[in-house]
Design a protein around this motif. Structure first.
Motif, PDB file in Angstrom:
ATOM      1  N   MET A 254       0.782  -1.284   0.029  1.00 55.49           N
ATOM      2  CA  MET A 254      -0.113   0.450   0.271  1.00 55.49           C
ATOM      3  C   MET A 254       1.007   1.510   0.391  1.00 55.49           C
ATOM      4  O   MET A 254       1.824   1.068   0.798  1.00 55.49           O
TER       5      MET A 254
ATOM      6  N   THR B 128      -2.849   7.890   3.580  1.00 50.11           N
ATOM      7  CA  THR B 128      -3.275   6.578   4.144  1.00 50.11           C
ATOM      8  C   THR B 128      -3.458   7.103   4.942  1.00 50.11           C
ATOM      9  O   THR B 128      -2.916   8.084   5.639  1.00 50.11           O
TER      10      THR B 128
ATOM     11  N   THR C 276      -6.435   2.627  11.251  1.00 51.55           N
ATOM     12  CA  THR C 276      -8.319   2.331  10.921  1.00 51.55           C
ATOM     13  C   THR C 276      -8.339   0.979  12.131  1.00 51.55           C
ATOM     14  O   THR C 276      -7.209   0.366  12.433  1.00 51.55           O
TER      15      THR C 276
ATOM     16  N   SER D 226      -9.990  -3.104  11.950  1.00 55.23           N
ATOM     17  CA  SER D 226     -10.943  -3.878  11.406  1.00 55.23           C
ATOM     18  C   SER D 226     -12.079  -4.087  11.299  1.00 55.23           C
ATOM     19  O   SER D 226     -12.911  -4.732  10.463  1.00 55.23           O
TER      20      SER D 226
ATOM     21  N   SER E  49     -17.593   4.951   8.943  1.00 59.04           N
ATOM     22  CA  SER E  49     -17.273   6.365   7.570  1.00 59.04           C
ATOM     23  C   SER E  49     -17.975   7.286   7.459  1.00 59.04           C
ATOM     24  O   SER E  49     -17.833   8.334   6.737  1.00 59.04           O
TER      25      SER E  49
ATOM     26  N   SER F 124      -3.776  -0.340   7.984  1.00 61.39           N
ATOM     27  CA  SER F 124      -3.574   1.174   7.218  1.00 61.39           C
ATOM     28  C   SER F 124      -4.739   0.433   6.317  1.00 61.39           C
ATOM     29  O   SER F 124      -4.813  -0.129   5.242  1.00 61.39           O
ATOM     30  N   LYS F 125      -5.218   2.250   5.624  1.00 62.57           N
ATOM     31  CA  LYS F 125      -5.878   1.472   4.493  1.00 62.57           C
ATOM     32  C   LYS F 125      -6.087   3.235   3.285  1.00 62.57           C
ATOM     33  O   LYS F 125      -4.902   3.698   4.416  1.00 62.57           O
ATOM     34  N   GLU F 126      -6.190   3.103   2.695  1.00 62.89           N
ATOM     35  CA  GLU F 126      -6.159   4.340   1.689  1.00 62.89           C
ATOM     36  C   GLU F 126      -7.547   4.728   1.152  1.00 62.89           C
ATOM     37  O   GLU F 126      -8.557   4.866   1.154  1.00 62.89           O
TER      38      GLU F 126
ATOM     39  N   SER G 249      -9.738   6.843  -0.722  1.00 67.87           N
ATOM     40  CA  SER G 249     -10.459   6.003  -1.896  1.00 67.87           C
ATOM     41  C   SER G 249     -12.130   7.331  -2.488  1.00 67.87           C
ATOM     42  O   SER G 249     -12.328   8.390  -1.987  1.00 67.87           O
TER      43      SER G 249
ATOM     44  N   PRO H  63      -9.403   3.250  -4.983  1.00 70.49           N
ATOM     45  CA  PRO H  63      -8.064   3.625  -4.414  1.00 70.49           C
ATOM     46  C   PRO H  63      -7.362   5.058  -5.045  1.00 70.49           C
ATOM     47  O   PRO H  63      -7.707   5.085  -5.597  1.00 70.49           O
TER      48      PRO H  63
END
Length: 204
Positions: free
Chosen positions: A1, A7, A10, A12, A34, A135-137, A139, A181
């Motif tokens: 990623m 990024t 958060t 899961s 969200s 970790s998230k990105e 989008s 993303p």
């Protein structure tokens, strides 16, 4: 990623905890979220499930256009004794798009402000320790309208980039809503437009 400004950290999945002090019970709940609407629904559900609870204090950090926005409430507890300690735990782990709520059942002995701060802080800390941090990105959504003749080409792009399809309707004139993303947007935009779709719309 990609390791860039798009990024963030958060959790899961939801997690829980419980902390007792002098008879008072504090039940912690952490949720990945969200939107404010989702948060309101979760808090309402907690209140409905705990009608005899004295307080449902909570805090959240939401990400919007790459920037964090935060909120906390003491829900009737003395000022800054509940919400801010919960929020402090979220910020200490640099978590975003996360809600932490603490449901308190009074045990008959007042804890005092220092005791309340410790109880809410500890409950939130234990709850987040029971969570898996990921970790998230960031989008963006892509809304497509295209003829069925290019359906296979559209799906090839979706599968190659492992994009999430939010909704689709495959009739003579097909529509599809896809989560993309941000780092992939330029490439996806170029490839999709090469198919000559009827409509290509990026939604903020």
């Amino acid at each position: 990623m990609p390791n860039n400004a798009h990024t963030y950290q958060t959790i899961s999945s939801p997690s829980t905890s419980m902390f007792k002090d002098r008879g008072s019970k504090h039940y912690g709940y952490a949720f990945p979220v969200s939107s404010k609407e989702e948060i309101s629904a979760l808090i309402k559900e907690l209140r409905n499930k705990n009608p005899k609870a004295n307080h449902v204090c909570h805090a959240w950090v939401l990400r919007n256009n790459g920037n964090p926005f935060e909120y906390s409430t003491d829900d009737g507890e003395p000022g800054n004794s509940a919400g801010p300690p919960i929020l402090g735990q979220l910020k200490s782990l640099d978590l975003q798009n996360v809600l932490v709520a603490v449901v308190r059942y009074f045990g008959g002995t007042k804890l005092g402000v220092p005791g309340l701060i410790n109880a809410y802080k500890t409950t939130a800390k234990l709850c987040l320790e029971n969570s898996t941090v990921v970790s998230k990105e960031d989008s963006i959504q892509l809304n497509l309208r295209y003829d069925y003749s290019v359906y296979n080409e559209v799906m090839r792009i979706i599968k190659e980039h492992k994009l999430d399809i939010i909704s689709q309707d495959n009739q003579v004139s097909c529509t599809m809503l896809v989560q993309v993303p941000l780092s992939m947007k330029p490439e996806i935009d170029q490839r999709i437009k090469s198919l000559k779709c009827n409509s290509v719309e990026w939604l903020n």
